[in-house]
Design a protein around this motif. Sequence first.
Motif, PDB file in Angstrom:
ATOM      1  N   PRO A  28      39.093  35.216  30.269  1.00  0.00           N
ATOM      2  CA  PRO A  28      39.569  34.765  31.593  1.00  0.00           C
ATOM      3  C   PRO A  28      40.976  35.247  31.936  1.00  0.00           C
ATOM      4  CG  PRO A  28      38.525  32.943  30.430  1.00  0.00           C
ATOM      5  CD  PRO A  28      38.550  34.107  29.471  1.00  0.00           C
ATOM      6  N   ALA A  29      41.846  35.344  30.968  1.00  0.00           N
ATOM      7  CA  ALA A  29      43.217  35.782  31.254  1.00  0.00           C
ATOM      8  C   ALA A  29      43.228  37.256  31.678  1.00  0.00           C
ATOM      9  CB  ALA A  29      44.103  35.581  30.023  1.00  0.00           C
ATOM     10  N   THR A  87      38.694  38.020  47.953  1.00  0.00           N
ATOM     11  CA  THR A  87      39.225  36.793  47.363  1.00  0.00           C
ATOM     12  C   THR A  87      38.110  35.977  46.715  1.00  0.00           C
ATOM     13  OG1 THR A  87      40.513  34.827  47.804  1.00  0.00           O
ATOM     14  CG2 THR A  87      39.067  35.541  49.538  1.00  0.00           C
ATOM     15  N   SER A 101      40.662  38.908  32.866  1.00  0.00           N
ATOM     16  CA  SER A 101      39.909  38.994  34.115  1.00  0.00           C
ATOM     17  C   SER A 101      40.799  38.638  35.306  1.00  0.00           C
ATOM     18  CB  SER A 101      38.712  38.042  34.026  1.00  0.00           C
ATOM     19  OG  SER A 101      38.236  37.717  35.302  1.00  0.00           O
ATOM     20  N   HIS A 102      41.536  37.555  35.179  1.00  0.00           N
ATOM     21  CA  HIS A 102      42.442  37.109  36.248  1.00  0.00           C
ATOM     22  C   HIS A 102      43.469  38.190  36.563  1.00  0.00           C
ATOM     23  CE1 HIS A 102      44.867  34.215  38.551  1.00  0.00           C
ATOM     24  NE2 HIS A 102      45.906  34.747  37.967  1.00  0.00           N
ATOM     25  N   ASP A 103      44.091  38.718  35.492  1.00  0.00           N
ATOM     26  CA  ASP A 103      45.133  39.726  35.693  1.00  0.00           C
ATOM     27  C   ASP A 103      44.559  40.998  36.325  1.00  0.00           C
ATOM     28  OD1 ASP A 103      46.785  37.909  34.577  1.00  0.00           O
ATOM     29  OD2 ASP A 103      47.240  39.037  32.747  1.00  0.00           O
ATOM     30  N   ALA A 108      35.966  30.294  45.019  1.00  0.00           N
ATOM     31  CA  ALA A 108      37.072  31.192  44.654  1.00  0.00           C
ATOM     32  C   ALA A 108      37.739  31.745  45.909  1.00  0.00           C
ATOM     33  CB  ALA A 108      36.552  32.339  43.790  1.00  0.00           C
ATOM     34  N   GLN A 141      43.731  40.399  40.084  1.00  0.00           N
ATOM     35  CA  GLN A 141      44.973  40.324  40.866  1.00  0.00           C
ATOM     36  C   GLN A 141      45.590  41.713  41.034  1.00  0.00           C
ATOM     37  OE1 GLN A 141      47.795  37.223  40.242  1.00  0.00           O
ATOM     38  NE2 GLN A 141      46.315  36.029  41.411  1.00  0.00           N
ATOM     39  N   TYR A 172      35.605  36.071  38.697  1.00  0.00           N
ATOM     40  CA  TYR A 172      35.916  36.539  37.338  1.00  0.00           C
ATOM     41  C   TYR A 172      35.078  37.758  36.990  1.00  0.00           C
ATOM     42  CZ  TYR A 172      31.680  33.951  35.981  1.00  0.00           C
ATOM     43  OH  TYR A 172      30.389  33.490  35.884  1.00  0.00           O
TER      44      TYR A 172
END
Length: 291
Positions: free
Chosen positions: A223-224, A213, A226-228, A171, A231, A217
């Motif tokens: 996952p959506a 970086t 978590s990603h948002d 990642a 970020q 997760y």
Amino acid sequence: MGGKLSLIASELSPRMGSDVKISKADLVGGAHAKEIRALLDQRGVLLFRGIAPEDRELRAIARTLGDLRIGGVKRGADGKVLNEGEEGVLKVSLDEKVNPDYARFLIGNHLWHMDGTYEEIPPLATLFTPFKLSKTGGDTMFANTYAAFEDLPGEEKAAFEKLNVVHMMQAGLFPAKRNCTVEEFAVWASYPPRSYPLVWHHRSGRKSLVLSTSAAYVEDMHPAESHDLLQRLIAHATQDKYVYRHKWQMGDLVMWDNTGAMHRVLPFDRESGREFHRCTLNGEEPITAAA
Ligand SMILES: [Fe+2]
């Protein structure tokens, strides 16, 4: 606090970094080691101008402050140990002749990260001094993850304290080298993932966000989402108000608290021969959530 004088320090930015005036002899001799440790914890980054430590002096300074890391610590599926320097000093260079074990991993240094998020107990701090600078680029940026946590709204603080985040080498490195080979990716993926609390309750009682970086997760989250969330938190924590950007001069010695800060290096000329010498202090406490 063995020294006669107190440290003279001025802020480099309001919430991150102090410029410390101290003689090389006092630094090497550990005259103000306890004050420096306390200041490092409070200010995240300490700059000592004009020190120009030789390797033996860099090691000596490191040993006044903590447990100097010696030798190899991590091994990937390719059997290579990531060697931190048998003598306690790692040469940080993109040149594989200078740094055969590490050069291929350093591309990830351009992205916001904490060091050692593949370890049970990440390093406490890094001491860093330039041996050769690039004529262009190469500033190092530091972001205060204590301050970033402190400023979150109360309900978010409470919610985030319940979350765990999985950190993975791929990642951290894939975004820095999207055109990697399958073999490179396999080596990254061979390093074991680590799950850490998103919010670190330090022994001191202070709290920081554990972001990098390498944060792949959030556990038990779609996952959506978590990603948002990851970020958004990286963007939050790296706002100008939490950041100190260091423009290097020869002779500088910079140390940073790896447990309460992220860092990154800005792009520089790969052919410049840019080289730093680094000492790492081993971590002293695991990343733990609220009891
Ligand atoms: Fe780093």
